[in-house]
Scaffold this motif. Structure first.
Motif, PDB file in Angstrom:
ATOM      1  N   UNK A 154      17.904   0.508 -10.700  1.00 41.72           N
ATOM      2  CA  UNK A 154      17.872  -0.118 -11.822  1.00 41.72           C
ATOM      3  C   UNK A 154      18.593  -1.667 -11.880  1.00 41.72           C
ATOM      4  N   UNK A 155      18.943  -2.296 -10.855  1.00 39.13           N
ATOM      5  CA  UNK A 155      19.539  -3.317 -10.838  1.00 39.13           C
ATOM      6  C   UNK A 155      18.494  -4.485 -10.114  1.00 39.13           C
ATOM      7  N   UNK A 156      18.660  -5.809 -10.391  1.00 36.67           N
ATOM      8  CA  UNK A 156      17.730  -6.847  -9.599  1.00 36.67           C
ATOM      9  C   UNK A 156      18.503  -6.754  -8.279  1.00 36.67           C
ATOM     10  N   UNK A 157      17.572  -6.882  -7.268  1.00 34.65           N
ATOM     11  CA  UNK A 157      17.884  -7.391  -5.880  1.00 34.65           C
ATOM     12  C   UNK A 157      18.047  -8.835  -5.838  1.00 34.65           C
ATOM     13  N   UNK A 158      19.322  -9.045  -5.064  1.00 30.60           N
ATOM     14  CA  UNK A 158      19.938 -10.526  -5.122  1.00 30.60           C
ATOM     15  C   UNK A 158      18.864 -11.323  -3.955  1.00 30.60           C
ATOM     16  N   UNK A 159      18.323 -12.421  -4.648  1.00 31.62           N
ATOM     17  CA  UNK A 159      17.558 -13.317  -3.380  1.00 31.62           C
ATOM     18  C   UNK A 159      18.378 -13.607  -2.282  1.00 31.62           C
ATOM     19  N   UNK A 160      19.818 -13.669  -2.408  1.00 30.67           N
ATOM     20  CA  UNK A 160      20.565 -14.295  -1.331  1.00 30.67           C
ATOM     21  C   UNK A 160      21.797 -13.463  -1.262  1.00 30.67           C
ATOM     22  N   UNK A 161      22.117 -13.135  -0.115  1.00 29.80           N
ATOM     23  CA  UNK A 161      23.693 -12.403   0.083  1.00 29.80           C
ATOM     24  C   UNK A 161      24.757 -13.480   0.141  1.00 29.80           C
ATOM     25  N   UNK A 162      24.314 -14.660   0.380  1.00 29.90           N
ATOM     26  CA  UNK A 162      25.403 -15.906   0.641  1.00 29.90           C
ATOM     27  C   UNK A 162      26.009 -16.449  -0.718  1.00 29.90           C
ATOM     28  N   UNK A 163      27.188 -16.480  -0.920  1.00 24.07           N
ATOM     29  CA  UNK A 163      27.614 -17.134  -2.035  1.00 24.07           C
ATOM     30  C   UNK A 163      27.341 -18.412  -2.426  1.00 24.07           C
ATOM     31  N   UNK A 164      27.384 -19.045  -3.601  1.00 23.75           N
ATOM     32  CA  UNK A 164      27.032 -20.352  -3.852  1.00 23.75           C
ATOM     33  C   UNK A 164      27.878 -21.418  -3.060  1.00 23.75           C
ATOM     34  N   UNK A 165      29.148 -21.150  -2.771  1.00 26.63           N
ATOM     35  CA  UNK A 165      29.811 -22.191  -2.068  1.00 26.63           C
ATOM     36  C   UNK A 165      29.434 -22.340  -0.432  1.00 26.63           C
ATOM     37  N   UNK A 166      28.808 -21.064  -0.040  1.00 32.50           N
ATOM     38  CA  UNK A 166      28.387 -21.083   1.235  1.00 32.50           C
ATOM     39  C   UNK A 166      26.997 -21.959   1.321  1.00 32.50           C
ATOM     40  N   UNK A 167      26.292 -21.923   0.348  1.00 34.87           N
ATOM     41  CA  UNK A 167      25.035 -22.904   0.156  1.00 34.87           C
ATOM     42  C   UNK A 167      25.425 -24.311   0.042  1.00 34.87           C
ATOM     43  N   UNK A 168      26.574 -24.602  -0.944  1.00 36.08           N
ATOM     44  CA  UNK A 168      26.979 -25.829  -1.000  1.00 36.08           C
ATOM     45  C   UNK A 168      27.330 -26.559   0.239  1.00 36.08           C
ATOM     46  N   UNK A 169      27.933 -25.681   0.911  1.00 37.57           N
ATOM     47  CA  UNK A 169      28.352 -26.486   2.291  1.00 37.57           C
ATOM     48  C   UNK A 169      27.260 -26.314   3.290  1.00 37.57           C
ATOM     49  N   UNK A 170      26.234 -25.706   3.469  1.00 38.21           N
ATOM     50  CA  UNK A 170      25.504 -26.005   4.458  1.00 38.21           C
ATOM     51  C   UNK A 170      23.985 -26.265   4.116  1.00 38.21           C
ATOM     52  N   UNK A 171      23.618 -25.899   2.741  1.00 36.23           N
ATOM     53  CA  UNK A 171      22.274 -26.157   2.698  1.00 36.23           C
ATOM     54  C   UNK A 171      21.882 -27.697   1.902  1.00 36.23           C
ATOM     55  N   UNK A 172      20.483 -28.070   2.171  1.00 39.38           N
ATOM     56  CA  UNK A 172      20.402 -29.392   1.603  1.00 39.38           C
ATOM     57  C   UNK A 172      20.457 -29.203   0.024  1.00 39.38           C
ATOM     58  N   UNK A 173      20.659 -30.395  -0.669  1.00 36.61           N
ATOM     59  CA  UNK A 173      20.685 -30.112  -2.022  1.00 36.61           C
ATOM     60  C   UNK A 173      19.354 -29.598  -2.512  1.00 36.61           C
ATOM     61  N   UNK A 174      18.183 -29.997  -2.240  1.00 34.92           N
ATOM     62  CA  UNK A 174      16.908 -29.696  -2.561  1.00 34.92           C
ATOM     63  C   UNK A 174      16.882 -27.895  -2.414  1.00 34.92           C
ATOM     64  N   UNK A 175      17.335 -27.690  -1.166  1.00 36.03           N
ATOM     65  CA  UNK A 175      16.967 -26.067  -0.916  1.00 36.03           C
ATOM     66  C   UNK A 175      18.024 -25.381  -1.766  1.00 36.03           C
ATOM     67  N   UNK A 176      19.265 -25.929  -2.035  1.00 38.11           N
ATOM     68  CA  UNK A 176      20.262 -25.113  -2.933  1.00 38.11           C
ATOM     69  C   UNK A 176      19.662 -25.009  -4.131  1.00 38.11           C
TER      70      UNK A 176
END
Length: 517
Positions: A154-176
């Protein structure tokens, strides 16, 4: 003659004052030395978190914790008792084992929610389905055939298991930004799916139970690696199980791709009927003003996804260690010092509200209460809580606190009263001077607050030790103060949220019979 007496009196005051100040400094120094050289915090934490374990109200472990605290206080020569204030639904968590058995075999990471029904004598073996998408609530009854005999996600599956701070550190701005946009659309779609059932997240599980589902599967991710919030179930007869983000997503994708996953579930919880619930109250009796009180406050209960280490094991051991320090270095306080270890804070401040209701004589003569609740970090905020003159007495007491501790603390005076949040609010609502010793986060909200990761290893003992020193010194100074604290309230400001002038919170009684039909 009168003039001579006045001169003599003045001379004595001048001579005595340095002596009193010197005695005060000695007590403070002794408290600091004992806390640093003979700390009991690590042992207390081990016994409470590792041996006693989680402290969900209504469980045997909660009663074990109360009994442990009474025994521990007794070993320090401090009187303590478990004070009955109500009853609660009794429940005991047993072994939870969740296995994927089709299309392949794998043991999954998950557990029952609190107060979830168990699986009975035999495991549940069933296919998993996703909550059907309905056009509107009028179609809900038509889904019975789709969920009967099934485990329902009954819950939405998360599209990513990485916290936002992890995306901010490693992803491109566009990807984030792309990920966040996709997640937002997915969240909106899932909210629409829930809305179209005509139910809420709270009422949906019971409706699915009535429709013939054999179990409910949820995901309440805490936005940190490996962290899930573990709250309570609303089903009456079938188990509700929380899966890790990783395993929830895998099972969800198997359903979506038509691979028909099947799970085998063992959940050995027990219903125990109505059980008594308590506060543990420890007391060091005052010698000069025994009918006036200083209270050290911390809620004792926890959720039980882990062992409740930072919510509120750390607050509990701070108050216990402070009481030990005071008993050893200040055994004959001027005012009576109480440690209140409250039950069922997590369900609405119930233990402290009951105490306020049941002990008006203590509340009426409360010099000050110090509460600690929000994690393992060092105290960094202290508010006057809406009491107009709180700066005068809190400022006096804080002067005795070492600079390396007090220098970390930002103060707000007179501040505003708390309407909830933790147990000091129960006393504030009754007009009593009660204050929160608010801590540094240490990623509390994402990683340990009500999660499966709130365990001993997350405790930062240097910070907790500082908090015990701070609390003991504040309690000592509050007890010794020649003046009674003022309860005069400040004129409250306009609320930024409502645009209206804030009002003082109203006192409420506890829920005295929780979870009992």
């Amino acid at each position: 003659m009168k003039k001579t007496l006045l001169l003599v009196s003045a001379f004595l005051i001048i001579q005595i004052s340095p002596v009193v100040a010197q005695e005060s400094n000695v007590v403070v120094e002794n408290i600091i030395d004992e806390a640093n050289d003979n700390s009991q915090l690590e042992q207390l934490a081990h016994e409470l978190m590792d041996v006693v374990g989680p402290r969900l109200v209504g469980t045997p472990q909660m009663k074990n914790a109360h009994d442990w605290a009474v025994e521990k206080y007794s070993s320090w020569g401090i009187s303590a008792e478990n004070e009955l204030w109500g009853k609660w639904r009794g429940w005991e968590r047993g072994i939870t084992h969740i296995d994927l058995i089709e299309p392949r075999v794998r043991t999954l990471s998950g557990m029952q929610l609190a107060w979830s029904p168990g699986t009975g004598k035999k495991p549940i073996v069933a296919e998993v389905v996703i909550l059907p998408m309905l056009k509107d609530s009028s179609n809900f009854n038509k889904i019975a055939s789709q969920v009967k005999g099934k485990l329902v996600m009954i819950s939405m599956p998360q599209p990513t298991g990485r916290p936002d701070y992890n995306w901010e550190e490693f992803a491109t701005k566009e990807s984030f930004e792309k990920m966040k946009s996709s997640r937002e659309k997915q969240s909106d779609a899932w909210e629409e799916r829930i809305k179209n059932t005509g139910l809420t997240y709270r009422t949906l599980p019971e409706a699915l139970e009535k429709a013939g589902a054999v179990g409910i599967i949820t995901l309440n991710w805490s936005r940190g690696f490996g962290a899930n919030k573990i709250f309570s179930a609303s089903t009456k007869k079938i188990p509700t199980l929380e899966l890790s983000l990783e395993d929830y997503g895998m099972v969800y994708r198997l359903v979506e791709s038509g691979n028909t996953p099947k799970l085998r579930i063992v959940a050995e919880s027990k219903e125990l009927g109505a059980v008594p619930t308590f506060n543990t109250i420890a007391t060091i009796k005052g010698t000069e003003k025994p009918e006036e009180y200083v209270i050290l406050s911390a809620h004792f209960d926890s959720w039980d996804g882990a062992t409740g280490a930072t919510d509120n094991g750390t607050g509990t051991i701070v108050m216990m260690e402070a009481m030990r320090l005071l008993k050893k270095m200040y055994p004959n306080p001027k005012r009576t010092i109480i440690a209140g270890h409250w039950g069922s804070e997590e369900q609405g401040l119930n233990g402290s509200r009951a105490f306020v209701k049941d002990h008006p004589e203590i509340v009426a003569n409360l010099q000050a209460l110090f509460n600690q609740d929000n994690g393992t970090g060092r105290v960094v905020n202290l508010s006057g809580g809406g009491f107009l003159h709180s700066y005068e007495y809190l400022g006096r007491w804080m002067e005795a606190v070492p600079e390396e501790i007090s220098g970390q603390i930002e103060t707000t005076f007179p501040g505003t009263p708390a309407g909830g949040g933790s147990d000091y609010a129960s006393f504030v609502a009754a007009g009593a001077p009660a204050f929160s010793l608010s801590s540094l986060s240490w990623s509390y909200w994402n990683y340990t607050w009500h999660t499966n990761l709130d365990t001993y290893d997350k405790i930062v003992f240097d910070d907790v030790r500082n908090n015990a020193i701070l609390t003991a010194i504040l309690a000592y100074k509050a007890s010794e103060d020649s003046e009674t604290t003022s309860r005069e309230r400040s004129v409250l400001p306009i609320s930024k949220r409502t645009g209206e002038q804030m009002t003082w919170p109203e006192a409420r009684d506890a829920v005295r019979a929780g979870g009992i039909d």
